[in-house]
Write an enzyme that holds these catalytic residues in place. Structure first.
Site, PDB file in Angstrom:
ATOM      1  N   TYR A  19       1.055  -1.246  -0.024  1.00 15.12           N
ATOM      2  CA  TYR A  19      -0.037  -0.029  -0.114  1.00 15.12           C
ATOM      3  C   TYR A  19       0.889   1.325   0.101  1.00 15.12           C
ATOM      4  CZ  TYR A  19      -4.268  -2.444   1.065  1.00 15.12           C
ATOM      5  OH  TYR A  19      -5.731  -3.410   1.106  1.00 15.12           O
ATOM      6  N   TYR A  52      -2.710   9.812  -8.427  1.00 18.18           N
ATOM      7  CA  TYR A  52      -3.703  10.323  -7.382  1.00 18.18           C
ATOM      8  C   TYR A  52      -4.066  12.098  -7.868  1.00 18.18           C
ATOM      9  CZ  TYR A  52      -3.281   6.239  -4.954  1.00 18.18           C
ATOM     10  OH  TYR A  52      -3.095   4.912  -4.423  1.00 18.18           O
ATOM     11  N   GLU A  55      -9.611   1.944  -8.271  1.00 18.11           N
ATOM     12  CA  GLU A  55      -8.065   1.740  -8.780  1.00 18.11           C
ATOM     13  C   GLU A  55      -7.501   0.202  -8.680  1.00 18.11           C
ATOM     14  OE1 GLU A  55      -4.901   3.265  -6.558  1.00 18.11           O
ATOM     15  OE2 GLU A  55      -6.078   3.293  -4.655  1.00 18.11           O
ATOM     16  N   GLU A  70      -5.893  -7.528 -13.026  1.00 12.25           N
ATOM     17  CA  GLU A  70      -6.208  -7.581 -11.598  1.00 12.25           C
ATOM     18  C   GLU A  70      -7.725  -7.725 -11.485  1.00 12.25           C
ATOM     19  OE1 GLU A  70      -3.963  -5.060  -9.261  1.00 12.25           O
ATOM     20  OE2 GLU A  70      -1.958  -5.742 -10.214  1.00 12.25           O
TER      21      GLU A  70
END
Length: 650
Positions: A340, A350, A450, A459
Site C-alpha cells: 500500500y 492520484y 483503482e 487484476e
C-alpha cells in the site's frame, strides 16, 4: 578507476572501461602499465593467456606426455582478486575449429579447451572468444557448448563485428558479409541460448541503421570493443566520435555494457594541459609517460560524465530493472502495508484521479443546485482515493457523501484512523465488505476504483466493476470509464534466460510484472482488449480474443522475439487518462511496470515476414487466465492452456 559515478546513481552503476593488449608473459607489469592512474587508468585488461606462437601439433612428445604449456606464467603472479577483477582472458585469435585443414582444426580445439580450463582455474569473470572465421561455424559452436557445460560462473564473450550488410549495397566485399546479428543468433542457438554465452561487439568506423543497432539492446551484450580506427579528430587534435557513435556508446553505458579500447594510438597521448606542464616545469621534474590509448579513455569518460542524470523515478526503479515479479492476486490475497505504501507514494496517479473526479462533479451537478453527490470508492485500500474525492469536492465546492468499500480488514483499520484524523465522520462511511457482495443502501452518482493492473484487466477490474455496477445509477459515472491493453514483441535475452533457468513449463506460461530495461522493442505496440464501464450490454462476457500482426522495418534486419511486453491505457473520465503504453504513458507515474508474456521457444522474425500473434482472455467460475501463441512465421505451442500454469483467482 571507474569512469565515474553519476549523481543519484548507486555505486554499482559506475561504468568501467578496459583495454585490449598483446601477449605479455609479465602480467604484473602489464597490469601496472595499463591500470595505474598515472599511466593508463583503465579498469581491466583483455589479455591473451597463452603465447600466440603455441600450437599443440608442434609440441614435442616425451614418453607420450605433452610438455608444460607456455602459459603467461604461474597463477601466483597475481592475487585471486586481481585475476578476477582486472583480467578478461583473450582466447588465441588464430583458432579455427571449422578449418578444412584437420591439423588446424584439431590444434584449435585442443587450444580452446586448454585456455578456457586455465581461465576457469584463475577464476576469471570472462573470456573473449575470437570471431567465427566464416559462415559455417557449427564445430566451433559445438565445442563452446561443450565447454559451457563445465565452466563455473565464468562468462564467454563471443566477439562479433558490428556490421549489417545492406541489400542494396553495390560493394561486393560488403554484400558478401552476413548480418552480424544473424551470425550471433545462429551461434547462440547452436549453444541452446546458454545464459553464460554473451556477445562482445566490435564497433567499427561505419555503423548500421539505428533500427538495426536497436536490436542489440535486448541481447546479452557484455562489452563494446571500440577500435581506434572508429575515432575522428577534433580541432584540438584529440580523439572524438561521430554523433551516431556517441549515441551508441552512451546507450551501451546506460545498459551497463563495458567499453574496451582496442588498436594502435592514432592521436598524441603525451600532450599535457598547460597547467600540468607548468606545474612540472616549476618542480623541475620529468613527466610520467602516458599510456598511448589514454586520450581514448578520457573521451569515453567525458561521454559518461555528459550523460543526463537519472530522473528521480528511474533512480527509485533501479533495483527493479529486469527483475521478474509475479502479478498481484488482489481478490485472493490481502495486500500488505508495504505494498500500500509503495502505491500511495505515486502522487501523479492520484492527481489524475482528483482531476477526473472534479470534472465528473462539475458535469453531474451545476453550481446552482444544492445537491449532495453520492460517491463510492470501491477497493478503497488505506484511503488515497477517498482523500482525492474529498479534495475534488472542496475544489469544486460540491457536497459529497462518500462510501469507502474495502474487503481487506487490515486496511479498514487504517481507513477508520484516517477518517477520524481528518474529521470526516459525517462525510465518509466505511464498508468492510467485498464490493461484489455488498448490498448498498442507496445508488451512487459516481463509482471510483483503482483496480487496474499492468495489462489493464489482469487484476480483475472487469469482474469487480461488473459486480459493483448494480449500485450505480443508470446515468451514473464510472471512473475509470474504459481501459485498453496493448502488447508489442520484444527481444529480451536476460528475461528469457531468467525464466529458462527454472527449467519447467510453469514459468514459461506465467506473465510477469517487470521494469523493462535491457529490452529491444521490435514494432509499435497494438491494442488487445478494451473494457468499458458501466457495461449494460445484455449477455455481457469478459472473455476476449484478438489476433494481431506485427511487422519489423526492413532496415532492422532479422530479430529474435523472446516474448511480449504488455501495457495499458485508461480513460478515467473524458480527456483525463493515465497509463503506461510507451507512446502515451503518464509522465513520472510509477505505480505500474509493464507485464511480460514469455515464449517457450523464441521466434526469429525477418523483415517482410509478419509476426502473427493470438491472445485470449479466458474466464471460468473460479479463475481468469490468458492464453497466447504465435502462428507466423512459425507456430508456437498455445501457452497456458486452460490456465494450467498462471491464473488470477476470482
Amino acid at each position: 578507476m571507474p569512469l565515474g559515478e553519476k549523481a543519484g546513481w548507486q555505486k554499482s552503476e559506475s561504468r568501467y572501461c578496459g583495454v585490449e593488449t598483446d601477449f605479455d608473459d609479465n602480467m604484473p607489469q602489464l597490469l601496472f602499465f595499463n591500470l595505474s592512474a598515472d599511466t593508463g587508468g583503465f579498469d581491466f585488461v583483455v589479455a591473451p593467456l597463452m603465447n600466440p606462437t603455441y600450437r599443440p601439433s608442434l609440441m614435442a612428445k616425451d614418453d607420450g606426455a605433452t610438455r608444460v604449456l607456455p602459459f603467461a606464467g604461474s597463477d601466483l603472479v597475481l592475487s585471486p582478486s586481481q585475476w578476477s577483477s582486472h583480467v578478461v582472458g583473450k582466447i588465441s585469435s588464430w583458432i579455427d575449429l571449422d578449418s578444412e585443414d584437420e591439423t588446424i582444426r584439431m590444434d584449435s580445439e585442443i587450444t580452446l579447451k586448454q585456455e578456457i580450463a586455465w581461465a576457469n582455474h584463475l577464476s576469471l569473470q570472462a573470456c573473449l572468444l575470437p570471431s567465427p572465421k566464416g559462415v559455417s561455424f557449427a564445430n566451433y559452436a559445438r565445442c563452446v557448448n561443450q565447454i559451457l557445460q563445465g565452466v563455473n560462473s565464468m562468462q564467454l564473450w563471443l566477439r562479433i563485428p558490428l556490421f549489417k550488410a545492406e541489400e542494396d549495397s553495390t560493394d561486393i566485399s560488403c554484400a558478401s558479409l552476413i548480418d552480424s546479428w544473424e551470425q550471433w543468433n545462429a551461434f547462440r542457438m547452436l549453444c541452446e541460448h546458454h545464459s553464460q554465452l554473451a556477445v562482445a561487439l566490435d564497433v567499427l568506423g561505419s555503423l548500421p541503421s539505428a533500427n538495426s543497432l536497436g536490436r542489440w539492446f535486448g541481447e546479452s551484450v557484455r562489452a563494446a570493443i571500440v577500435n581506434t580506427d572508429a575515432f575522428l579528430t577534433n580541432t584540438r587534435g584529440y580523439p572524438c566520435l561521430s554523433k551516431r557513435h556517441q549515441k551508441l556508446i552512451t546507450g551501451f553505458l546506460n545498459h551497463s555494457v563495458q567499453i574496451v579500447i582496442s588498436g594502435k594510438s592514432l592521436h598524441n597521448a603525451t600532450r599535457l594541459s598547460s597547467d600540468l606542464a607548468a606545474d612540472n616545469l616549476d618542480k623541475n621534474t620529468e613527466t610520467v609517460p602516458r599510456h598511448p590509448l589514454r586520450p581514448y579513455l578520457d573521451y569515453v569518460g567525458y561521454l559518461f560524465q555528459k550523460m543526463d542524470p537519472l530522473p528521480e523515478q528511474e533512480r527509485f526503479e533501479l533495483g527493479y530493472r529486469d527483475f521478474l515479479q509475479s502479478p498481484l492476486q488482489p481478490l485472493m490475497d490481502n495486500l500488505e502495508a508495504q505494498t500500500y505504501e509503495t502505491f500511495e507514494k505515486d502522487s501523479v496517479k492520484y492527481i489524475q484521479y482528483q482531476r477526473a473526479i472534479s470534472k465528473a462533479l462539475l458535469d453531474r451537478v451545476s453550481n446552482e443546485e444544492n445537491v449532495t453527490t453520492v460517491l463510492m470508492v470501491v477497493g478503497a485500500g488505506r484511503g488515497p482515493l477517498v482523500r482525492a474525492s474529498v479534495q475534488a469536492a472542496e475544489e469544486t465546492g460540491h457536497k459529497l457523501k462518500v462510501y469507502a468499500v474495502e474487503k481487506n480488514p487490515n486496511a479498514v483499520v487504517t481507513l477508520h484512523s484516517l477518517v477520524k484524523l481528518e474529521g470526516w465522520e459525517d462525510l465518509v462511511t466505511i464498508i468492510s465488505c467485498d464490493m461484489r457482495y455488498w448490498d448498498a443502501p442507496e445508488k451512487a452518482d459516481i463509482l471510483v476504483s483503482e483496480l487496474l493492473g499492468s495489462f489493464g484487466d489482469n487484476e480483475l477490474s472487469p469482474e469487480c466493476l461488473d459486480g459493483a455496477q448494480r449500485f450505480l445509477k443508470e446515468d451514473g459515472i464510472s471512473i475509470p470509464s474504459s481501459y485498453t491493453s496493448f502488447i508489442q514483441p520484444v527481444t529480451a535475452s536476460k528475461l528469457y534466460n531468467d525464466v529458462k533457468s527454472h527449467k519447467d513449463l510453469v514459468h514459461f506460461e506465467t506473465a510477469y510484472v517487470v521494469k523493462l530495461h535491457n529490452v529491444a522493442t521490435l514494432a509499435p505496440s497494438q491494442p488487445v482488449f478494451t473494457f468499458t464501464h458501466p457495461n449494460y450490454t445484455p449477455n455481457k462476457s469478459n472473455q476476449r480474443y484478438k489476433k494481431l500482426q506485427f511487422e519489423i522495418t526492413n532496415d532492422t534486419g532479422s530479430a529474435m522475439v523472446h516474448g511480449f511486453a504488455g501495457y495499458f491505457d485508461a480513460k478515467l473520465y473524458k480527456d483525463v487518462h493515465l497509463g503506461i503504453e510507451p507512446t502515451t504513458a503518464t509522465p513520472n507515474m510509477f505505480s505500474w511496470f509493464a507485464i511480460f508474456f514469455p515464449l517457450r521457444t523464441p521466434i526469429c522474425i525477418r523483415p517482410g515476414s509478419p509476426l502473427e500473434v493470438h491472445f485470449w482472455r479466458c474466464c471460468g467460475p473460479q479463475k481468469v487466465w490468458y492464453e497466447w501463441c504465435v502462428t507466423s512465421p512459425s507456430s508456437s505451442a498455445v501457452h497456458n492452456s486452460n490456465g494450467r500454469s498462471y491464473w488470477v483467482g476470482l
